[in-house]
Design an enzyme around this catalytic site. Structure first.
Site, short mmCIF file in Angstrom:
data_model
loop_
_atom_site.label_atom_id
_atom_site.label_comp_id
_atom_site.label_asym_id
_atom_site.label_seq_id
_atom_site.Cartn_x
_atom_site.Cartn_y
_atom_site.Cartn_z
N MET A 1 46.24 44.46 31.06
CA MET A 1 44.95 44.41 30.47
C MET A 1 44.38 43.34 30.52
O MET A 1 44.11 42.61 29.51
CB MET A 1 45.23 45.11 29.39
CG MET A 1 45.86 46.37 29.11
SD MET A 1 46.31 47.05 27.62
CE MET A 1 47.38 45.89 26.92
N ASP A 2 43.64 42.82 31.57
CA ASP A 2 42.99 41.68 31.79
C ASP A 2 41.64 41.55 31.54
O ASP A 2 40.83 42.35 31.76
CB ASP A 2 43.33 41.11 33.29
CG ASP A 2 43.36 39.59 33.47
OD1 ASP A 2 42.81 38.76 32.36
OD2 ASP A 2 43.20 39.22 34.69
#
Length: 275
Positions: free
Chosen positions: A38-39
């Site tokens: 989850m960047d």
């Protein structure tokens, strides 16, 4: 038509479109396990001039949407990279803020009737949990206890995690096990194999991922599931994590289906020669 009615119509149309897409996707193989890196939460905050931590809050809502889509699609395992061991090197105030936010969202996860009941999601926390603050660790334990009887979807949340730490832990545990059983270090070494290591991995409870999705256009795994990702599809949409949507998930699944037989063949060969 008021706002409430517009929202209801929008949700109805969205659900209808998703059902159509699920029908199309179901004609081929559906992945068992999808993992997310989850960047882009902090970049999302800067992009929209939001206060610190706001991007992570929006990102949590995005995670809930992804869980819903995966559940509706028939994906049985979802794994998310929530907090790396390396993240502890960040500014202490930021780390503390993230720990508090994590505790808050864990409590919400426990009390969310849709997650706990309707979706039947079992929550597991993966990593070196001793590194977490006590309140967060206790909240994680409550979440695991509250969802322990659910079996429709397994959500693995990797916190205080790196793949190198996982592998080191597994090797140490398997060496200790061999030593206790055999007693002779030379003989223990000779009988030491890959299956011994895999039995002690943090991720031993779930199958290897079929797809890893990393947002923000990044193509690095950043020390995430290195052991488990040798034969999976990597998908890197350019959108930041809070911006990822249903269409990106569908694209990833279509790519997986396109390469399914090749990936299956590679996985079978890996299983044959690594055992």
């Amino acid at each position: 038509m008021d706002v409430r009615q517009i929202t209801q119509v929008s949700e109805f149309l969205g659900g209808f479109v998703r059902k159509l897409m699920y029908g199309i996707l179901s004609e081929a193989a559906i992945p068992d396990h999808i993992a997310f890196i989850m960047d882009g939460n902090r970049r999302y905050s800067k992009k929209h001039n939001l206060i610190d931590g706001a991007g992570y809050r929006v990102g949590f809502l995005t995670l809930m949407s992804m869980l819903r889509y995966c559940y509706e699609m028939g994906v049985k395992y979802v794994t998310v990279y929530a907090f790396s061991i390396d993240n502890f090197k960040r500014n202490p105030e930021e780390v503390q803020s993230l720990m508090e936010l994590m505790e808050e969202k864990l409590e919400r996860l426990i009390n969310d009737e849709i997650i706990v009941s309707q979706y039947g999601i079992r929550v597991r926390f993966i990593g070196n949990l001793k590194l977490l603050s006590k309140p967060v660790r206790l909240a994680a334990e409550r979440a695991m206890d509250a969802t322990s009887k659910n079996n429709k979807v397994v959500l693995s949340i990797c916190v205080a995690y790196t793949s190198t730490d996982e592998i080191l832990h597994a090797v140490q545990e398997s060496c200790d096990e061999k030593w206790r059983k055999i007693g002779d270090p030379d003989e223990a070494f000779v009988k030491f194999g890959m299956l011994d290591v895999e039995r002690h991995m943090y991720m031993r409870f779930v199958p290897d991922p079929d797809i890893i999705i990393r947002t923000a256009g990044e193509t690095r795994l950043s020390n995430f599931l290195l052991w488990q990702s040798s034969n999976c599809l990597l998908y890197s949409p350019s959108v930041l994590w809070p911006e990822i949507g249903f269409q990106h998930l569908v694209r990833a699944v279509f790519d997986f289906q396109k390469h399914f037989y090749y990936l299956k063949k590679q996985k079978q060969a890996y299983m044959k020669y690594s055992r």
